[in-house]
Write a protein that holds these residues in place. Sequence first.
Motif, PDB file in Angstrom:
ATOM      1  N   PHE A  77       0.834  -1.209   0.000  1.00 40.02           N
ATOM      2  CA  PHE A  77       0.000   0.000   0.000  1.00 40.02           C
ATOM      3  C   PHE A  77       0.866   1.255   0.000  1.00 40.02           C
ATOM      4  O   PHE A  77       0.614   2.206  -0.755  1.00 40.02           O
ATOM      5  N   GLU A  78       1.926   1.261   0.834  1.00 33.52           N
ATOM      6  CA  GLU A  78       2.803   2.430   0.886  1.00 33.52           C
ATOM      7  C   GLU A  78       3.553   2.619  -0.435  1.00 33.52           C
ATOM      8  O   GLU A  78       3.859   3.753  -0.813  1.00 33.52           O
ATOM      9  N   GLN A  79       3.837   1.525  -1.128  1.00 36.03           N
ATOM     10  CA  GLN A  79       4.516   1.620  -2.420  1.00 36.03           C
ATOM     11  C   GLN A  79       3.587   2.171  -3.510  1.00 36.03           C
ATOM     12  O   GLN A  79       4.037   2.865  -4.421  1.00 36.03           O
ATOM     13  N   CYS A  80       2.296   1.858  -3.398  1.00 34.46           N
ATOM     14  CA  CYS A  80       1.342   2.205  -4.466  1.00 34.46           C
ATOM     15  C   CYS A  80       0.686   3.567  -4.278  1.00 34.46           C
ATOM     16  O   CYS A  80       0.394   4.253  -5.252  1.00 34.46           O
ATOM     17  N   HIS A  81       0.426   3.937  -3.033  1.00 36.18           N
ATOM     18  CA  HIS A  81      -0.358   5.143  -2.772  1.00 36.18           C
ATOM     19  C   HIS A  81       0.543   6.376  -2.823  1.00 36.18           C
ATOM     20  O   HIS A  81       1.476   6.515  -2.023  1.00 36.18           O
ATOM     21  N   LEU A  82       0.267   7.279  -3.715  1.00 32.90           N
ATOM     22  CA  LEU A  82       1.144   8.434  -3.950  1.00 32.90           C
ATOM     23  C   LEU A  82       1.246   9.356  -2.744  1.00 32.90           C
ATOM     24  O   LEU A  82       2.280   9.980  -2.524  1.00 32.90           O
ATOM     25  N   CYS A 106       1.017   8.519   0.425  1.00 31.49           N
ATOM     26  CA  CYS A 106       1.280   7.747   1.638  1.00 31.49           C
ATOM     27  C   CYS A 106       2.781   7.728   1.923  1.00 31.49           C
ATOM     28  O   CYS A 106       3.573   7.275   1.104  1.00 31.49           O
ATOM     29  N   SER A 107       3.182   8.211   3.092  1.00 36.05           N
ATOM     30  CA  SER A 107       4.592   8.178   3.478  1.00 36.05           C
ATOM     31  C   SER A 107       4.987   6.757   3.854  1.00 36.05           C
ATOM     32  O   SER A 107       4.237   6.064   4.546  1.00 36.05           O
ATOM     33  N   PRO A 108       6.180   6.301   3.443  1.00 32.09           N
ATOM     34  CA  PRO A 108       6.577   4.899   3.673  1.00 32.09           C
ATOM     35  C   PRO A 108       7.122   4.633   5.075  1.00 32.09           C
ATOM     36  O   PRO A 108       8.218   4.098   5.250  1.00 32.09           O
ATOM     37  N   ASN A 109       6.357   4.991   6.092  1.00 33.61           N
ATOM     38  CA  ASN A 109       6.842   4.851   7.471  1.00 33.61           C
ATOM     39  C   ASN A 109       7.131   3.403   7.852  1.00 33.61           C
ATOM     40  O   ASN A 109       8.167   3.101   8.445  1.00 33.61           O
ATOM     41  N   ILE A 110       6.206   2.509   7.529  1.00 29.22           N
ATOM     42  CA  ILE A 110       6.379   1.106   7.902  1.00 29.22           C
ATOM     43  C   ILE A 110       7.474   0.468   7.051  1.00 29.22           C
ATOM     44  O   ILE A 110       8.261  -0.336   7.549  1.00 29.22           O
ATOM     45  N   THR A 111       7.562   0.849   5.790  1.00 25.52           N
ATOM     46  CA  THR A 111       8.609   0.328   4.911  1.00 25.52           C
ATOM     47  C   THR A 111       9.988   0.691   5.456  1.00 25.52           C
ATOM     48  O   THR A 111      10.909  -0.128   5.439  1.00 25.52           O
ATOM     49  N   CYS A 123      12.149  -7.567  -0.396  1.00 21.08           N
ATOM     50  CA  CYS A 123      12.442  -7.939  -1.778  1.00 21.08           C
ATOM     51  C   CYS A 123      11.546  -7.143  -2.741  1.00 21.08           C
ATOM     52  O   CYS A 123      10.345  -7.010  -2.513  1.00 21.08           O
ATOM     53  N   ASN A 124      12.141  -6.622  -3.792  1.00 26.46           N
ATOM     54  CA  ASN A 124      11.412  -5.872  -4.825  1.00 26.46           C
ATOM     55  C   ASN A 124      10.731  -4.615  -4.294  1.00 26.46           C
ATOM     56  O   ASN A 124       9.754  -4.139  -4.870  1.00 26.46           O
ATOM     57  N   VAL A 125      11.245  -4.106  -3.179  1.00 26.85           N
ATOM     58  CA  VAL A 125      10.700  -2.873  -2.603  1.00 26.85           C
ATOM     59  C   VAL A 125      11.615  -1.709  -2.964  1.00 26.85           C
ATOM     60  O   VAL A 125      12.836  -1.794  -2.792  1.00 26.85           O
ATOM     61  N   THR A 126      11.034  -0.644  -3.456  1.00 25.50           N
ATOM     62  CA  THR A 126      11.801   0.542  -3.836  1.00 25.50           C
ATOM     63  C   THR A 126      11.677   1.601  -2.747  1.00 25.50           C
ATOM     64  O   THR A 126      10.574   2.018  -2.405  1.00 25.50           O
ATOM     65  N   LEU A 127      12.822   1.990  -2.202  1.00 26.85           N
ATOM     66  CA  LEU A 127      12.829   3.040  -1.184  1.00 26.85           C
ATOM     67  C   LEU A 127      14.033   3.947  -1.440  1.00 26.85           C
ATOM     68  O   LEU A 127      15.071   3.830  -0.794  1.00 26.85           O
ATOM     69  N   PRO A 128      13.912   4.845  -2.420  1.00 25.32           N
ATOM     70  CA  PRO A 128      15.060   5.670  -2.807  1.00 25.32           C
ATOM     71  C   PRO A 128      15.481   6.668  -1.735  1.00 25.32           C
ATOM     72  O   PRO A 128      16.647   7.042  -1.662  1.00 25.32           O
ATOM     73  N   TYR A 129      14.523   7.097  -0.896  1.00 22.64           N
ATOM     74  CA  TYR A 129      14.839   8.099   0.114  1.00 22.64           C
ATOM     75  C   TYR A 129      14.254   7.682   1.459  1.00 22.64           C
ATOM     76  O   TYR A 129      13.294   6.920   1.535  1.00 22.64           O
TER      77      TYR A 129
END
Length: 376
Positions: free
Chosen positions: A231-236, A238-243, A287-293
Motif C-alpha cells: 500500500f505504501e509503495q502504491c499510494h502516492l 502515503c509516506s513509507p513509514n512502515i517500509t 524484496c522488490n521494494v523501492t525506497l530511494p529516500y
Amino acid sequence: MENLKLQYLKSFFTRSQLSVEECACKLKEWERIIRLCYAEPVQHSSDDFLRMVLIDACFKIEHFLRFYNYDRWVEIDPLLLQPWLANDVVFDLILLENQLPFFVVEGLYNLAIPHHETLDLPSFVNVGFNYFKPHNQQNIRPEKVLGVVHFTDLLRTFMLPSSFDRRIRERRVDIVDHLYSATRLREAGLVFEVSPSTCLLDLIFHKGVLTMPCIKVHSSTEIFITNIIAFEQCHLLCSPNITEYIMILDFLINTGKDVNILVEKKIIVNLLGDDDAVATMVNNLCCNVTLPYIKSDYRCFCDQLNAFYENPRNKYKAIFIHDYFSTPWKIASTVAAIVLLLLTFIQTVCSIVAVFKKGILAMSYSCKKMRQHQII
C-alpha cells in the motif's frame, strides 16, 4: 464463500429493512468515484461492478456487526462457529487487492442506520475498530483516525505514532545503503533493550544503548506487513513509514543469530519457533521494494549506529568485557587474578622496601664504625 456472502447479504437487508434498489441507487451515485479508486480501469459493466461492490460491502458490514455482538452470534454464525475460517476471513480483509473504498462500506452502513436506530448501534468506525482490535496495540481512539481509505490503511494507522498527521507528507531526502547487523553491533559493545513503547517506529539510540519496541512475529505477520508495504509503495500520498522500519529491521537481521539476540532481549517474540525462519521472513519483506529516500531522523539513527561500530575504542572495550566479564565464572576468575596480582605487587614492594631499609641500616652502621676509627 460466495454462497455465504449471499446469506449475509440477505441478513443485512433483513436487519436494516433496506431495499436492494435503495442501495443500488446510492452505489450508482458513487460509481465514478469508486472506479477511480482502483489503479487500472475496471473491466466490468456497471451492473456487474455494482453487484460485486454491493455483495462485498454488505458482507463486511454484516460480518463486523455479528462480531460486535459476538455472544449473540457465536453459536449460530457459520464463520464464528469455525475459528479457523473466521481467521482466514481476517487475512482476506487485510489483502490490498480485496479492498473496497472505506467511504463505500461506511456510506452503506450509515444508510442502514436510520432504519434501526432503536438498536443503538455504534458508528461503523467503532465497529471496525472492534473487529481489528487485536492489531490496535497502541489503543488508538476511533476519533483520532481521519481519512482512512480502506482496511489495509486502517491497520497501517494502528502502527503509526498517535501524533502522526496523515495530511502532512514528510519530506525524505536521505539515503541509507548500509547498517551493521545486530551480531556485529553487539560485538562492538552495543546494548539492546526492549522499549515500553507500543509504537514500533520508536527506535532510540543513546550512549551505546539501542532501544526498540517489542514486535510479535507469527504466521500472519508476513501477510500483514507485506500488504501494508504494498500500500505504501502504491499510494502516492502515503509516506513509507512502515517500509522504513522494516528496512532497518532487515539491516539488523541477516541470520538466525541476529534474531536470537533480539529474542533474548525480548525485542522479538518469536511465535514461529525457528530463528532462521524469522530471519528469512524479514529478509523477504524488502524484496522488490523501492525506497530511494528515507527521512532524516532514520538516516541520522543509522549513521550513529555505524559510527559506534567503527569506533575502535568500543570494539576493544567490548572484547575486554567479553573475555573477562561475560560470565560469573569469568568475573570470579578475573577478580581473583587481579587480587592475586595486587597481593604479589604488594609483597614485592614490601620486599623491596625491606631490602632498602636493610641496606640503609648497613650503610649507617658502616659509617658509624668509620667515624669511630677516625676518632681513635
